[in-house]
Enzyme design. Structure first.
Site, PDB file in Angstrom:
ATOM      1  N   GLY A 115       0.798  -1.227   0.000  1.00 28.26           N
ATOM      2  CA  GLY A 115       0.000   0.000   0.000  1.00 28.26           C
ATOM      3  C   GLY A 115       0.824   1.267   0.000  1.00 28.26           C
ATOM      4  O   GLY A 115       1.967   1.303   0.459  1.00 28.26           O
ATOM      5  N   VAL A 233      32.570  -2.989  15.340  1.00 30.75           N
ATOM      6  CA  VAL A 233      32.799  -3.747  14.100  1.00 30.75           C
ATOM      7  C   VAL A 233      33.133  -2.770  12.974  1.00 30.75           C
ATOM      8  O   VAL A 233      32.412  -1.805  12.724  1.00 30.75           O
ATOM      9  CB  VAL A 233      31.562  -4.591  13.744  1.00 30.75           C
ATOM     10  CG1 VAL A 233      31.695  -5.192  12.353  1.00 30.75           C
ATOM     11  CG2 VAL A 233      31.368  -5.702  14.775  1.00 30.75           C
ATOM     12  N   ALA A 266      22.734  -8.351  14.288  1.00 30.74           N
ATOM     13  CA  ALA A 266      21.606  -8.140  15.199  1.00 30.74           C
ATOM     14  C   ALA A 266      21.794  -6.819  15.934  1.00 30.74           C
ATOM     15  O   ALA A 266      21.844  -6.757  17.160  1.00 30.74           O
ATOM     16  CB  ALA A 266      21.511  -9.308  16.180  1.00 30.74           C
ATOM     17  N   ASP A 308       6.023  -0.339  15.671  1.00 32.42           N
ATOM     18  CA  ASP A 308       7.437  -0.042  15.417  1.00 32.42           C
ATOM     19  C   ASP A 308       7.629   1.195  14.552  1.00 32.42           C
ATOM     20  O   ASP A 308       8.731   1.741  14.486  1.00 32.42           O
ATOM     21  CB  ASP A 308       8.114  -1.233  14.719  1.00 32.42           C
ATOM     22  CG  ASP A 308       8.321  -2.415  15.654  1.00 32.42           C
ATOM     23  OD1 ASP A 308       7.856  -2.343  16.811  1.00 32.42           O
ATOM     24  OD2 ASP A 308       8.925  -3.417  15.233  1.00 32.42           O
ATOM     25  N   ALA A 316       6.142  -6.478  19.936  1.00 34.56           N
ATOM     26  CA  ALA A 316       4.854  -6.833  19.339  1.00 34.56           C
ATOM     27  C   ALA A 316       3.695  -6.472  20.259  1.00 34.56           C
ATOM     28  O   ALA A 316       2.659  -5.964  19.817  1.00 34.56           O
ATOM     29  CB  ALA A 316       4.820  -8.330  19.030  1.00 34.56           C
ATOM     30  N   HIS A 440       2.019 -23.738  46.127  1.00 36.28           N
ATOM     31  CA  HIS A 440       3.310 -24.414  46.325  1.00 36.28           C
ATOM     32  C   HIS A 440       3.212 -25.835  45.764  1.00 36.28           C
ATOM     33  O   HIS A 440       2.210 -26.506  45.982  1.00 36.28           O
ATOM     34  CB  HIS A 440       3.630 -24.477  47.818  1.00 36.28           C
ATOM     35  CG  HIS A 440       4.854 -25.299  48.128  1.00 36.28           C
ATOM     36  ND1 HIS A 440       6.127 -24.829  47.950  1.00 36.28           N
ATOM     37  CD2 HIS A 440       4.974 -26.591  48.577  1.00 36.28           C
ATOM     38  CE1 HIS A 440       6.999 -25.769  48.289  1.00 36.28           C
ATOM     39  NE2 HIS A 440       6.320 -26.849  48.672  1.00 36.28           N
TER      40      HIS A 440
END
Length: 461
Positions: A115, A233, A266, A308, A316, A440
């Site tokens: 879209g 890095v 990541a 996000d 999420a 318990h």
């Protein structure tokens, strides 16, 4: 061309939840989704498939390390990687088909395709333009990379490629010690890969309570993961299906190289809003690429954004909460999200979960607080399953005893955290939690003991 009360662009957790709630509240609703399946990144190439692999590999770990201790004798299982990936895909398919069913049940229209928004109140999908009183951007996020690191999703992969590697690598370098890197690093370490995690900062899991992060790193190190912290890095070079990762230590600028069969990038995620036409519309954006909103509304009338794509933790469940709240607002009701009570979970073994403030945040704010801690070593159930290494930590206001935050590292932490979330929603004190009877033997008794430790002291410590 069709006309709708609401068109939501994106069928992930934020988008599909928003759509179902809108439909339940009587709004004519459509969702634009270009994938062949609904569920977005989370269900297709994120949360759900990674949890399937975490479960499978944890089961392998149990067979290799703990079965014999429990009197379960026999040869350890061998790994059929293709079958494990097929199992993961079955889990994904079951969940995505479930959302399709929910759309039909709630009469939500799925507009298949990608879209864009050519003008306020209009959404273009393929060659068709649809009218909408309200448009919601719920397009989620995509993996962020680093300069000098080219992702090919074969040798240098994001979390998406890491889920479908052709074979288990002998050596894996993970760039970034956040949630995604540690979860996928755990998966491959259990499958026999030599995993090295390279992190720019001096601690893993940025933003996590420092004491918990320190314990977490020690436990993961015992499980075989190696950590190089404070390392920037510089680049990744690939040749013949192998990779060389060059990094520079921040403390002395010394440079080193790591050889790897596979590199997992990541280093976080960034909003995915390309191709929507936001610039031409004049939509205001944040400096870091998110859509600028106030109570989910953009500066363009009738255009909203959630999940996000806007500021806040990329989770999420945060997107889902925002989707439900916005649906209520669009239906003329009061929608609200309590951003102070959004839990976060790392699904390694042990799990790590947190909600509310960390000790570091409370110190920085100058807030007087007290700490109640309880080790799972004092929890009979945790000891019975060889998971007594962690602890529960509750932070409460020094004067009022109101719970300000909680941090758990241990079995089922991702589920245990929610009794604290509910308590915080009601403004409960640590004593309220401590006076609540807990069955318990359960892991949850450790949460009660930590609450007791905020007062006169835990019983089993």
């Amino acid at each position: 061309m069709a006309s709708f009360d609401v068109i939501i662009i994106g069928g992930g957790p934020g988008g599909y939840v928003c759509a179902i709630r809108c439909a339940q509240l009587g709004l004519k609703t459509a969702v634009v989704e270009g994938r062949d399946t609904l569920g977005g990144t989370c269900l297709n190439v994120g949360c759900i498939p990674s949890k399937a692999l975490l479960h499978a590999t944890h089961s392998l770990h149990e067979a290799e390390h703990n079965f014999a201790k429990m009197g379960l004798k026999g040869k350890s299982p061998s790994v059929d990687w293709d079958q494990m990936k097929a199992y993961k895909q079955d889990v994904v398919d079951g969940n995505t088909k479930g959302i399709e069913f929910l759309f039909k049940k709630n009469k939500v229209t799925w507009l298949k395709g990608w879209g864009s928004i050519p003008a306020p109140g209009q959404v273009k999908v393929g060659d068709e333009v649809h009218d909408a009183k309200n448009i919601v951007i719920a397009t989620g996020s995509e993996a962020a990379s680093l300069p000098g690191v080219d992702v090919d999703e074969k040798t240098v992969v994001t979390s998406t490629g890491a889920l479908v590697l052709n074979k288990v690598p002998k050596s894996l370098v993970v760039i970034g010690a956040g949630v995604i890197g540690l979860e996928m690093g755990s998966v491959y370490a259990r499958l026999g890969a030599e995993v090295t995690v390279v992190e720019y900062l001096d601690a893993i899991t940025p933003g996590m309570d420092a004491e918990v992060a320190k314990s977490f790193q020690k436990i993961l190190t015992k499980q075989g993961l190696k950590f190089i912290l404070g390392a920037a890095v510089q680049g990744v070079a690939t040749k013949n299906g192998k990779a060389k990762v060059t990094y520079k230590l921040r403390k002395d600028d010394s440079e080193a190289v790591l050889d790897a069969d596979c590199v997992l990038v990541a280093t976080g995620r960034k909003p995915f809003v390309d191709g929507l036409g936001l610039e031409a519309l004049g939509v205001e954006m944040e400096k870091r690429g998110q859509v600028k909103t106030h109570h989910f509304a953009t500066n363009i009338k009738g255009l909203y954004a959630i999940g996000d794509a806007i500021v806040g933790p990329m989770l999420a469940h945060k997107a889902e909460d925002e989707g439900m709240a916005l649906a209520e607002i669009l239906a003329g009701k009061a929608g609200h999200v309590n951003y102070d009570v959004i839990p976060g979970v790392v699904y390694t073994t042990p799990e790590v979960a947190s909600v509310g403030k960390t000790e570091e945040q409370l110190k920085e704010a100058g807030r007087a607080y007290k700490v109640g801690k309880f080790s799972f070593m004092g929890n009979a159930r945790a000891k019975a399953i060889f998971q007594a290494e962690g602890f529960v930590k509750i932070l409460a206001d020094k004067e009022t005893d109101r719970i300000l935050g909680a941090h758990i590292i241990g079995p089922m932490a991702g589920d245990l955290i929610h009794e604290v979330c509910v308590a915080m929603e009601f403004g409960a004190s640590a004593q309220d939690l401590a006076l609540t009877c807990h069955a318990h033997p359960t892991y949850s008794e450790a949460v009660r003991e930590a609450a007791l430790a905020c007062g006169d002291g835990a019983i089993h410590a």
